[in-house]
Motif scaffolding. Structure first.
Motif, PDB file in Angstrom:
ATOM      1  N   VAL A   1       0.836  -1.199   0.000  1.00  0.00           N
ATOM      2  CA  VAL A   1       0.000   0.000   0.000  1.00  0.00           C
ATOM      3  C   VAL A   1       0.876   1.256   0.000  1.00  0.00           C
ATOM      4  O   VAL A   1       0.604   2.214  -0.733  1.00  0.00           O
ATOM      5  CB  VAL A   1      -0.984  -0.007   1.194  1.00  0.00           C
ATOM      6  CG1 VAL A   1      -1.715   1.325   1.310  1.00  0.00           C
ATOM      7  CG2 VAL A   1      -1.963  -1.159   1.073  1.00  0.00           C
ATOM      8  N   LEU A   2       1.934   1.251   0.793  1.00  0.00           N
ATOM      9  CA  LEU A   2       2.839   2.398   0.852  1.00  0.00           C
ATOM     10  C   LEU A   2       3.464   2.664  -0.522  1.00  0.00           C
ATOM     11  O   LEU A   2       3.497   3.815  -0.985  1.00  0.00           O
ATOM     12  CB  LEU A   2       3.936   2.162   1.896  1.00  0.00           C
ATOM     13  CG  LEU A   2       4.861   3.330   2.187  1.00  0.00           C
ATOM     14  CD1 LEU A   2       4.092   4.500   2.795  1.00  0.00           C
ATOM     15  CD2 LEU A   2       5.977   2.890   3.125  1.00  0.00           C
ATOM     16  N   ALA A   3       3.915   1.627  -1.181  1.00  0.00           N
ATOM     17  CA  ALA A   3       4.494   1.775  -2.522  1.00  0.00           C
ATOM     18  C   ALA A   3       3.448   2.290  -3.504  1.00  0.00           C
ATOM     19  O   ALA A   3       3.750   3.129  -4.364  1.00  0.00           O
ATOM     20  CB  ALA A   3       5.064   0.441  -2.997  1.00  0.00           C
ATOM     21  N   ASP A   4       2.220   1.800  -3.374  1.00  0.00           N
ATOM     22  CA  ASP A   4       1.139   2.269  -4.241  1.00  0.00           C
ATOM     23  C   ASP A   4       0.829   3.750  -4.013  1.00  0.00           C
ATOM     24  O   ASP A   4       0.573   4.493  -4.973  1.00  0.00           O
ATOM     25  CB  ASP A   4      -0.124   1.449  -3.989  1.00  0.00           C
ATOM     26  CG  ASP A   4      -0.560   0.665  -5.208  1.00  0.00           C
ATOM     27  OD1 ASP A   4       0.161   0.689  -6.216  1.00  0.00           O
ATOM     28  OD2 ASP A   4      -1.634   0.041  -5.135  1.00  0.00           O
TER      29      ASP A   4
ATOM     30  N   LEU B   1      -0.531  12.355  -0.166  1.00  0.00           N
ATOM     31  CA  LEU B   1       0.683  12.549   0.632  1.00  0.00           C
ATOM     32  C   LEU B   1       0.387  12.414   2.126  1.00  0.00           C
ATOM     33  O   LEU B   1       1.182  11.839   2.875  1.00  0.00           O
ATOM     34  CB  LEU B   1       1.308  13.922   0.344  1.00  0.00           C
ATOM     35  CG  LEU B   1       2.106  14.030  -0.942  1.00  0.00           C
ATOM     36  CD1 LEU B   1       2.462  15.489  -1.224  1.00  0.00           C
ATOM     37  CD2 LEU B   1       3.359  13.174  -0.867  1.00  0.00           C
ATOM     38  N   ARG B   2      -0.758  12.939   2.549  1.00  0.00           N
ATOM     39  CA  ARG B   2      -1.143  12.799   3.962  1.00  0.00           C
ATOM     40  C   ARG B   2      -1.356  11.326   4.318  1.00  0.00           C
ATOM     41  O   ARG B   2      -0.883  10.855   5.363  1.00  0.00           O
ATOM     42  CB  ARG B   2      -2.400  13.611   4.259  1.00  0.00           C
ATOM     43  CG  ARG B   2      -2.125  15.080   4.535  1.00  0.00           C
ATOM     44  CD  ARG B   2      -3.374  15.810   5.032  1.00  0.00           C
ATOM     45  NE  ARG B   2      -4.309  16.115   3.955  1.00  0.00           N
ATOM     46  CZ  ARG B   2      -4.184  17.136   3.122  1.00  0.00           C
ATOM     47  NH1 ARG B   2      -3.168  17.948   3.228  1.00  0.00           N
ATOM     48  NH2 ARG B   2      -5.075  17.346   2.183  1.00  0.00           N
ATOM     49  N   LEU B   3      -2.044  10.595   3.446  1.00  0.00           N
ATOM     50  CA  LEU B   3      -2.252   9.165   3.694  1.00  0.00           C
ATOM     51  C   LEU B   3      -0.916   8.427   3.757  1.00  0.00           C
ATOM     52  O   LEU B   3      -0.699   7.578   4.630  1.00  0.00           O
ATOM     53  CB  LEU B   3      -3.113   8.550   2.578  1.00  0.00           C
ATOM     54  CG  LEU B   3      -4.596   8.844   2.618  1.00  0.00           C
ATOM     55  CD1 LEU B   3      -5.257   8.358   1.322  1.00  0.00           C
ATOM     56  CD2 LEU B   3      -5.235   8.176   3.814  1.00  0.00           C
ATOM     57  N   GLN B   4      -0.045   8.735   2.817  1.00  0.00           N
ATOM     58  CA  GLN B   4       1.273   8.088   2.786  1.00  0.00           C
ATOM     59  C   GLN B   4       2.037   8.395   4.064  1.00  0.00           C
ATOM     60  O   GLN B   4       2.642   7.514   4.665  1.00  0.00           O
ATOM     61  CB  GLN B   4       2.056   8.551   1.556  1.00  0.00           C
ATOM     62  CG  GLN B   4       3.398   7.885   1.366  1.00  0.00           C
ATOM     63  CD  GLN B   4       4.523   8.568   2.125  1.00  0.00           C
ATOM     64  OE1 GLN B   4       4.493   9.768   2.386  1.00  0.00           O
ATOM     65  NE2 GLN B   4       5.500   7.791   2.520  1.00  0.00           N
ATOM     66  N   GLY B   5       1.995   9.640   4.506  1.00  0.00           N
ATOM     67  CA  GLY B   5       2.686  10.029   5.734  1.00  0.00           C
ATOM     68  C   GLY B   5       2.114   9.331   6.953  1.00  0.00           C
ATOM     69  O   GLY B   5       2.862   8.873   7.822  1.00  0.00           O
ATOM     70  N   ASP B   6       0.802   9.233   7.011  1.00  0.00           N
ATOM     71  CA  ASP B   6       0.159   8.542   8.140  1.00  0.00           C
ATOM     72  C   ASP B   6       0.534   7.066   8.165  1.00  0.00           C
ATOM     73  O   ASP B   6       0.842   6.509   9.230  1.00  0.00           O
ATOM     74  CB  ASP B   6      -1.359   8.684   8.069  1.00  0.00           C
ATOM     75  CG  ASP B   6      -1.848  10.101   8.319  1.00  0.00           C
ATOM     76  OD1 ASP B   6      -1.048  10.934   8.825  1.00  0.00           O
ATOM     77  OD2 ASP B   6      -3.023  10.376   8.004  1.00  0.00           O
ATOM     78  N   LEU B   7       0.505   6.431   7.000  1.00  0.00           N
ATOM     79  CA  LEU B   7       0.855   5.011   6.934  1.00  0.00           C
ATOM     80  C   LEU B   7       2.316   4.804   7.298  1.00  0.00           C
ATOM     81  O   LEU B   7       2.649   3.897   8.063  1.00  0.00           O
ATOM     82  CB  LEU B   7       0.575   4.439   5.545  1.00  0.00           C
ATOM     83  CG  LEU B   7       0.890   2.953   5.358  1.00  0.00           C
ATOM     84  CD1 LEU B   7       0.125   2.092   6.362  1.00  0.00           C
ATOM     85  CD2 LEU B   7       0.591   2.523   3.930  1.00  0.00           C
ATOM     86  N   TYR B   8       3.193   5.658   6.781  1.00  0.00           N
ATOM     87  CA  TYR B   8       4.615   5.557   7.126  1.00  0.00           C
ATOM     88  C   TYR B   8       4.819   5.691   8.634  1.00  0.00           C
ATOM     89  O   TYR B   8       5.539   4.903   9.242  1.00  0.00           O
ATOM     90  CB  TYR B   8       5.448   6.621   6.391  1.00  0.00           C
ATOM     91  CG  TYR B   8       6.806   6.771   7.016  1.00  0.00           C
ATOM     92  CD1 TYR B   8       7.810   5.849   6.768  1.00  0.00           C
ATOM     93  CD2 TYR B   8       7.071   7.810   7.903  1.00  0.00           C
ATOM     94  CE1 TYR B   8       9.046   5.963   7.376  1.00  0.00           C
ATOM     95  CE2 TYR B   8       8.299   7.929   8.514  1.00  0.00           C
ATOM     96  CZ  TYR B   8       9.285   7.009   8.249  1.00  0.00           C
ATOM     97  OH  TYR B   8      10.491   7.118   8.867  1.00  0.00           O
ATOM     98  N   THR B   9       4.171   6.682   9.239  1.00  0.00           N
ATOM     99  CA  THR B   9       4.307   6.893  10.690  1.00  0.00           C
ATOM    100  C   THR B   9       3.848   5.661  11.455  1.00  0.00           C
ATOM    101  O   THR B   9       4.527   5.200  12.378  1.00  0.00           O
ATOM    102  CB  THR B   9       3.502   8.131  11.126  1.00  0.00           C
ATOM    103  OG1 THR B   9       4.004   9.269  10.436  1.00  0.00           O
ATOM    104  CG2 THR B   9       3.604   8.353  12.624  1.00  0.00           C
ATOM    105  N   HIS B  10       2.717   5.133  11.061  1.00  0.00           N
ATOM    106  CA  HIS B  10       2.179   3.933  11.721  1.00  0.00           C
ATOM    107  C   HIS B  10       3.145   2.755  11.568  1.00  0.00           C
ATOM    108  O   HIS B  10       3.440   2.046  12.537  1.00  0.00           O
ATOM    109  CB  HIS B  10       0.802   3.594  11.140  1.00  0.00           C
ATOM    110  CG  HIS B  10       0.150   2.412  11.761  1.00  0.00           C
ATOM    111  ND1 HIS B  10      -0.356   2.444  13.043  1.00  0.00           N
ATOM    112  CD2 HIS B  10      -0.064   1.154  11.297  1.00  0.00           C
ATOM    113  CE1 HIS B  10      -0.849   1.248  13.337  1.00  0.00           C
ATOM    114  NE2 HIS B  10      -0.697   0.461  12.282  1.00  0.00           N
ATOM    115  N   MET B  11       3.642   2.560  10.364  1.00  0.00           N
ATOM    116  CA  MET B  11       4.574   1.453  10.126  1.00  0.00           C
ATOM    117  C   MET B  11       5.871   1.656  10.898  1.00  0.00           C
ATOM    118  O   MET B  11       6.432   0.700  11.443  1.00  0.00           O
ATOM    119  CB  MET B  11       4.866   1.328   8.629  1.00  0.00           C
ATOM    120  CG  MET B  11       3.697   0.815   7.830  1.00  0.00           C
ATOM    121  SD  MET B  11       4.034   0.779   6.062  1.00  0.00           S
ATOM    122  CE  MET B  11       5.220  -0.579   5.991  1.00  0.00           C
ATOM    123  N   SER B  12       6.333   2.869  10.953  1.00  0.00           N
ATOM    124  CA  SER B  12       7.567   3.176  11.681  1.00  0.00           C
ATOM    125  C   SER B  12       7.404   2.894  13.172  1.00  0.00           C
ATOM    126  O   SER B  12       8.302   2.331  13.812  1.00  0.00           O
ATOM    127  CB  SER B  12       7.947   4.633  11.443  1.00  0.00           C
ATOM    128  OG  SER B  12       9.135   4.958  12.094  1.00  0.00           O
TER     129      SER B  12
END
Length: 119
Positions: A10-13, A45-56
């Motif tokens: 999902v992050l890559a997408d 970009l907001r969704l990507q940032g939220d997902l990255y933060t969660h994954m991190s």
């Protein structure tokens, strides 16, 4: 499929989608279409940032190493020079008519902190 694999997919997408929306925005001749793609880009970009933060936070994604400030500043300077050359080219080809008839000076304000890394 494991959660981590699914989240990475999902992050890559999301990253790919941002690139596609950005391309669509830059190629749009209609202001309302351009604005729609700009909005989609920012939302994605907001969704990507939220997902990255969660994954991190879940130790599913390791952040890239820190960049040296001088390397980032050099890249910014190169980009500014390229932008200036593009603006000059457009001015020459359009005779100074249109959106690029003015030559805004792009200034780079350096962060005065003593940290030599960007995060």
């Amino acid at each position: 499929m494991a959660d981590e694999d699914l989240m990475n997919t999902v992050l890559a997408d999301l990253k790919r989608t941002v690139r596609e929306y950005t391309t669509a925005a830059t190629e749009s001749a209609c202001p309302s279409v351009r604005q729609a793609f700009n909005n989609l880009t920012m939302d994605t970009l907001r969704l990507q940032g939220d997902l990255y933060t969660h994954m991190s936070q879940m130790n599913m994604y390791t952040a890239p190493s820190k960049a040296l400030r001088q390397d980032v500043d050099k890249q910014i300077q190169t980009a500014q020079q390229t932008q200036q050359k593009c603006q000059q080219f457009v001015q020459q080809k359009t005779g100074g008519v249109g959106d690029y008839s003015h030559n805004p000076s792009v200034t780079h304000q350096q962060n005065n902190s003593h940290n030599s890394y960007y995060m």
